[in-house]
Design a protein around this motif. Structure first.
Motif, mmCIF file in Angstrom:
data_model
loop_
_atom_site.group_PDB
_atom_site.id
_atom_site.type_symbol
_atom_site.label_atom_id
_atom_site.label_comp_id
_atom_site.label_asym_id
_atom_site.label_seq_id
_atom_site.Cartn_x
_atom_site.Cartn_y
_atom_site.Cartn_z
ATOM 1 N N LEU A 72 0.847 -1.193 0.000
ATOM 2 C CA LEU A 72 0.000 0.000 0.000
ATOM 3 C C LEU A 72 0.882 1.243 0.000
ATOM 4 O O LEU A 72 0.609 2.203 -0.708
ATOM 5 C CB LEU A 72 -0.891 0.023 1.245
ATOM 6 C CG LEU A 72 -2.225 -0.682 1.165
ATOM 7 C CD1 LEU A 72 -2.978 -0.477 2.460
ATOM 8 C CD2 LEU A 72 -3.048 -0.160 0.016
ATOM 9 N N MET A 76 2.342 1.837 -3.402
ATOM 10 C CA MET A 76 1.310 2.295 -4.335
ATOM 11 C C MET A 76 0.917 3.730 -4.043
ATOM 12 O O MET A 76 0.404 4.422 -4.901
ATOM 13 C CB MET A 76 0.088 1.388 -4.247
ATOM 14 C CG MET A 76 0.311 0.050 -4.915
ATOM 15 S SD MET A 76 -1.132 -0.988 -4.813
ATOM 16 C CE MET A 76 -0.590 -2.371 -5.786
ATOM 17 N N GLN A 77 1.132 4.151 -2.797
ATOM 18 C CA GLN A 77 0.729 5.502 -2.423
ATOM 19 C C GLN A 77 1.933 6.413 -2.246
ATOM 20 O O GLN A 77 1.911 7.320 -1.420
ATOM 21 C CB GLN A 77 -0.090 5.448 -1.138
ATOM 22 C CG GLN A 77 -1.400 4.729 -1.348
ATOM 23 C CD GLN A 77 -2.065 4.346 -0.060
ATOM 24 O OE1 GLN A 77 -1.472 4.423 0.999
ATOM 25 N NE2 GLN A 77 -3.313 3.944 -0.143
ATOM 26 N N ILE A 78 2.975 6.158 -3.004
ATOM 27 C CA ILE A 78 4.200 6.956 -2.990
ATOM 28 C C ILE A 78 4.691 7.306 -1.582
ATOM 29 O O ILE A 78 4.983 8.450 -1.285
ATOM 30 C CB ILE A 78 4.066 8.246 -3.841
ATOM 31 C CG1 ILE A 78 2.755 8.957 -3.499
ATOM 32 C CG2 ILE A 78 4.161 7.943 -5.303
ATOM 33 C CD1 ILE A 78 2.681 10.363 -4.047
ATOM 34 N N ARG A 79 4.715 6.346 -0.721
ATOM 35 C CA ARG A 79 5.333 6.529 0.597
ATOM 36 C C ARG A 79 6.021 5.214 0.954
ATOM 37 O O ARG A 79 5.694 4.174 0.378
ATOM 38 C CB ARG A 79 4.275 6.913 1.645
ATOM 39 C CG ARG A 79 3.173 5.882 1.784
ATOM 40 C CD ARG A 79 2.002 6.400 2.595
ATOM 41 N NE ARG A 79 0.944 5.430 2.575
ATOM 42 C CZ ARG A 79 0.801 4.446 3.451
ATOM 43 N NH1 ARG A 79 1.669 4.300 4.426
ATOM 44 N NH2 ARG A 79 -0.196 3.593 3.354
ATOM 45 N N ALA A 130 -6.033 -0.545 -2.542
ATOM 46 C CA ALA A 130 -5.397 0.733 -2.838
ATOM 47 C C ALA A 130 -6.168 1.517 -3.884
ATOM 48 O O ALA A 130 -6.014 2.719 -4.003
ATOM 49 C CB ALA A 130 -3.966 0.517 -3.306
ATOM 50 N N MET A 142 -8.378 5.501 -0.640
ATOM 51 C CA MET A 142 -7.276 5.907 0.212
ATOM 52 C C MET A 142 -6.142 6.545 -0.574
ATOM 53 O O MET A 142 -5.569 7.545 -0.146
ATOM 54 C CB MET A 142 -6.773 4.661 0.930
ATOM 55 C CG MET A 142 -6.073 4.954 2.216
ATOM 56 S SD MET A 142 -5.462 3.487 3.016
ATOM 57 C CE MET A 142 -5.934 2.138 2.006
ATOM 58 N N SER A 143 -5.791 5.959 -1.710
ATOM 59 C CA SER A 143 -4.562 6.357 -2.392
ATOM 60 C C SER A 143 -4.594 7.794 -2.881
ATOM 61 O O SER A 143 -3.586 8.481 -2.879
ATOM 62 C CB SER A 143 -4.311 5.433 -3.580
ATOM 63 O OG SER A 143 -4.247 4.118 -3.134
ATOM 64 N N PHE A 200 -2.823 10.596 -0.991
ATOM 65 C CA PHE A 200 -1.373 10.756 -1.042
ATOM 66 C C PHE A 200 -0.929 11.444 -2.321
ATOM 67 O O PHE A 200 0.019 12.207 -2.317
ATOM 68 C CB PHE A 200 -0.699 9.392 -0.884
ATOM 69 C CG PHE A 200 -0.945 8.796 0.466
ATOM 70 C CD1 PHE A 200 -0.148 9.151 1.533
ATOM 71 C CD2 PHE A 200 -1.995 7.923 0.672
ATOM 72 C CE1 PHE A 200 -0.388 8.626 2.785
ATOM 73 C CE2 PHE A 200 -2.238 7.397 1.922
ATOM 74 C CZ PHE A 200 -1.442 7.750 2.978
ATOM 75 N N TYR A 201 -1.634 11.163 -3.413
ATOM 76 C CA TYR A 201 -1.285 11.842 -4.663
ATOM 77 C C TYR A 201 -1.559 13.339 -4.540
ATOM 78 O O TYR A 201 -0.769 14.158 -5.003
ATOM 79 C CB TYR A 201 -2.071 11.252 -5.840
ATOM 80 C CG TYR A 201 -1.873 9.769 -6.014
ATOM 81 C CD1 TYR A 201 -0.624 9.199 -5.784
ATOM 82 C CD2 TYR A 201 -2.910 8.941 -6.401
ATOM 83 C CE1 TYR A 201 -0.430 7.843 -5.924
ATOM 84 C CE2 TYR A 201 -2.717 7.586 -6.547
ATOM 85 C CZ TYR A 201 -1.486 7.039 -6.307
ATOM 86 O OH TYR A 201 -1.294 5.699 -6.444
ATOM 87 N N ARG A 255 1.095 15.078 -2.558
ATOM 88 C CA ARG A 255 2.346 15.257 -3.295
ATOM 89 C C ARG A 255 2.359 16.594 -4.041
ATOM 90 O O ARG A 255 3.325 17.343 -3.962
ATOM 91 C CB ARG A 255 2.501 14.101 -4.290
ATOM 92 C CG ARG A 255 3.707 14.194 -5.177
ATOM 93 C CD ARG A 255 3.707 13.063 -6.178
ATOM 94 N NE ARG A 255 2.459 13.044 -6.944
ATOM 95 C CZ ARG A 255 2.094 12.030 -7.726
ATOM 96 N NH1 ARG A 255 2.840 10.966 -7.831
ATOM 97 N NH2 ARG A 255 0.961 12.078 -8.403
#
Lengths: 329, 391
Positions: free
Chosen positions: A34, A37-40, A290, B124-125, B128-129, B132
């Motif tokens: 996850l 996929m979530q750039i962390r 995700a 959820m994802s 985060f995008y 950024r």
């Protein structure tokens, strides 16, 4: 007789231990995947690549204060997590991880039991799990828990139906309820090909049964805080989580066995093939998590009863036609 | 048959999706919301009263803490109100920079909204995008003012400091990267998703008439199809010279609000581009020694500047007697400041009209009779900032 008991006990410990280990690392894998996929980066503080994170989590949960709400009905509150965990572990008994191997001159199967009603057994046992959740929701005396418990029970009951119907196609083709026989029936071609429709229905229903995204309404964080386990803490909470992740393994194991040819595969040993396929299914579930948002409660029920159930019945009706055409009968 | 009773559910002030400390008392019939009573005031800090005891300069940092998701917009609204009271002219460089930065702030605020809205309905994802890209904007703010959240960059009469070195290239980088990110990372993963459509389309509809009656503003009002934007209808900072469109919706449901905000981000980017192209040189602060702080270099070398500096910092300035109202279009809607001056160095009365507070009143109208899941999506699309609601 003693020999049989000893072998069974050893197998029990080995399988249980292996599954527990896999499960703890699946929690880590889930957070890592996850994360990427979530750039962390995901957990990376405890041990190299966060490899000791599951152990740290376990210790943390173990040391937390165990809170039982004042108004909760205490006996049920304590029993409920066990009722969610035990059926999850029981399903592992019939999942064939590999074919028989010879250890110290003895033929030993890498599964607990090859019951001739394997699939029925899985359904019978896994449906008990819903009681744990309902009782947890009810006994907490919290409104969020109650709503979560209600949602969950309604959801699991409605999706179990299409899940069972989806499997009928596989049973028809293999003409057996035994897990090992089903794997043997897939010698030529994996059932995911002739039963693709059934596979889609099964995996959808299975994700719903596991209360995972996009069907994670019972614990829908943004709506019901944490759903049925809002009031749980410490090891009781951990038991729900254990149950959930063991269920993920057993469902992935079932998918592997019934649709992906089980342990069969070239070059690598059977057990490795089984694990690869199982982990691929787990990865798929994490990927879905995700990507997808959550259904609304009524949309979820509509989807279950009006889309999945008719589709699974259609699958049952079409399978014999298909089998006739392609010469399975 | 046994008598049935509706369940009262207390949602918030500690709840994952009430965006801060909003408390809702829900009367539920099963999962259907029968009655909804919002409870506000958990974040009340008495900012308006505090303003009566601070000089005009001292109040600017407090505006940061109102709508903390769009601090620069609040700075701008307050500074412009005081400038209107004083009749102070702002130099062109400051004016263009203000437009540029508040439009970036609008994008940043909408990105937070998009991310948390995604979280609310379970995606959820996306969050985060969005973070950024917002990070990039915050870096620009940090280069300008040294702060990222409570930016406090606008001063009465212009900007606190001049724009930093490398500002232009940073903004150009953002302009280059953002449209592509929007298309690939937000729209393809979120907007085209069937479940997102199911959760948002036809949910929380409010009619044009009701929206106007309730005094809604911002994207909420525009989603109902009313093309009301203060940047167009009552331009400030020279917005009349920029080329941009007002995004409007048709139905007024949650999905329309989403579309309106997405389109606003695009339009804001267009304005940022235009502002960057025309950014003139010159002073960043008006040349009024009684109101604007002199540059530090002068304070160190000139006696007169030192005295002005001392006077402004210790006493502030004394605007003429009068009252003034000025409003701007923040990411959430119309934010207006109302100041009554009695000629002293502190406002006699200071009050503001926060868009979130007014918009929140429509919540009951939109959510009653709907499911809890809808309520979450509606709160998400309302985009309330509780700091602004409670003041």
């Amino acid at each position: 007789m003693t020999e049989f008991i000893i072998i069974m006990l050893v197998k029990m410990f080995v399988i249980f231990g292996a599954v527990m280990l896999t499960m703890t690392y699946i929690t880590l894998a889930e957070r890592k995947i996850l994360g990427y996929m979530q750039i962390r980066p995901g957990p990376n503080r405890v041990g190299p690549w966060g490899l000791l994170q599951p152990i740290a989590d376990g210790i943390k949960l173990f040391l937390k204060e165990d809170i039982i709400p004042d108004k909760a009905s205490k006996v049920v509150f304590v029993i409920a997590p066990a009722m969610a965990l035990i059926p999850a572990v029981m399903t592992l008994a019939v999942i064939p991880f590999g074919p028989a191997v010879t250890i110290m001159g003895r033929q030993v199967d890498v599964y607990m039991a090859d019951v001739n009603i394997g699939i029925l057994y899985i359904f019978a046992v896994s449906s008990i799990g819903v009681y744990g959740i309902v009782l947890a929701g009810w006994s907490s005396e919290s409104k969020y828990s109650l709503l979560g418990g209600l949602r969950s029970s309604a959801q699991m009951i409605s999706y179990e139906l299409s899940m069972g119907f989806a499997l009928v196609g596989v049973i028809m083709m293999s003409q057996s309820l035994s897990m090992v026989k089903i794997i043997e029936a897939q010698k030529g071609v994996w059932f995911i090909v002739p039963q693709f429709f059934g596979f889609i229905i099964y995996i959808t229903a299975a994700i719903a049964e596991l209360n995972r995204t996009p069907f994670d309404l019972p614990e829908g964080e943004s709506e019901l805080v944490a759903g049925y386990f809002t009031e749980y803490s410490s090891m009781k909470y951990a038991m729900f989580m254990l149950g959930e992740y063991i269920n993920i393994i057993s469902v992935s194991g079932i998918v592997t066995t019934l649709y992906l040819g089980g342990w069969s595969g070239p070059i690598l040993p059977p057990l490795a093939w089984f694990m690869i396929k199982l982990l691929a299914v787990v990865f798929f579930m994490i990927w879905v998590r995700a990507t997808y948002p959550r259904f609304r409660y009524d949309q979820l029920m509509t989807f279950g009863w009006k889309v999945l159930l008719p589709a699974s019945i259609a699958n049952i009706l079409l399978t014999p036609v298909f089998m006739k055409i392609f010469g399975y009968l | 048959m046994a008598e049935t009773k509706n369940m009262i559910l207390n949602m918030g002030p500690q709840h994952p999706s009430t965006h801060g400390v909003l408390r809702l008392i829900l009367e539920l019939d099963g999962e259907t919301v029968v009655k909804l009573t919002p409870e506000i005031g958990y974040l009340h800090r008495g900012v308006e009263k505090l303003g009566e005891n601070l000089t005009y300069h001292q109040f600017i940092p407090l505006t940061d803490r109102e709508d903390y998701v769009a601090a620069l917009s609040n700075n701008l609204a307050y500074c412009m109100t005081v400038e209107k009271l004083l009749g102070l002219e702002v130099p062109p460089r400051a004016m263009v920079a203000r437009v540029l930065l508040t439009e970036l702030q609008r994008i940043a605020s909408h990105l937070i909204w998009l991310g948390t809205f995604g979280l609310d309905i379970g995606a959820m994802s996306l969050f985060f995008y969005c973070m950024r890209e917002r990070e990039q904007i915050l870096d620009i703010f940090e280069a300008c003012a040294g702060a990222r959240l409570t930016i406090n960059y606008f001063a009465i009469g212009g900007l606190r400091h001049d724009l930093p070195e490398g500002f232009e290239s940073r903004v150009r980088d953002f302009i280059k990267i953002f449209p592509e990110r929007m298309k690939n990372d937000y729209e393809r993963i979120f907007q085209d998703n069937k479940i997102v459509r199911m959760r948002t389309e036809g949910v929380g509809i409010i009619s044009k008439e009701d929206a106007i009656d309730l005094g809604l503003s911002g994207p909420l009002l525009r989603a109902c199809g009313v093309a009301w934007d203060i940047r167009k209808s009552n331009p400030y900072c020279g917005y009349e010279t920029y080329d941009f469109d007002i995004a409007t919706g048709k139905v007024g449901d949650v999905f329309d609000r989403y579309l309106v905000r997405m389109e606003e981000m695009r339009q804001s980017l267009k304005i940022v581009q235009q502002a960057l192209d025309r950014l003139p040189g010159g002073a960043h602060l008006a040349d009024d020694p009684k109101v604007c702080l002199p540059p530090k270099q002068k304070v160190m070398t000139e006696m007169e500047a030192l005295i002005h500096h001392f006077k402004i910092v210790s006493e502030g300035f004394e605007p003429p007697v009068g009252e003034v109202y000025h409003s701007i279009e923040t990411p959430r809607g119309e934010l207006g400041f109302y100041i009554v001056s009695d000629g002293s160095n502190k406002p006699y009365r200071l009050r503001f009209r926060p868009p979130s507070f007014v918009n929140l009143e429509s919540l009951a109208k939109m959510a009653e009779g709907k499911l809890i899941g809808d309520l979450i999506a509606i709160i998400g699309a309302l985009d309330p900032v509780m700091g602004e609601v409670d003041r």
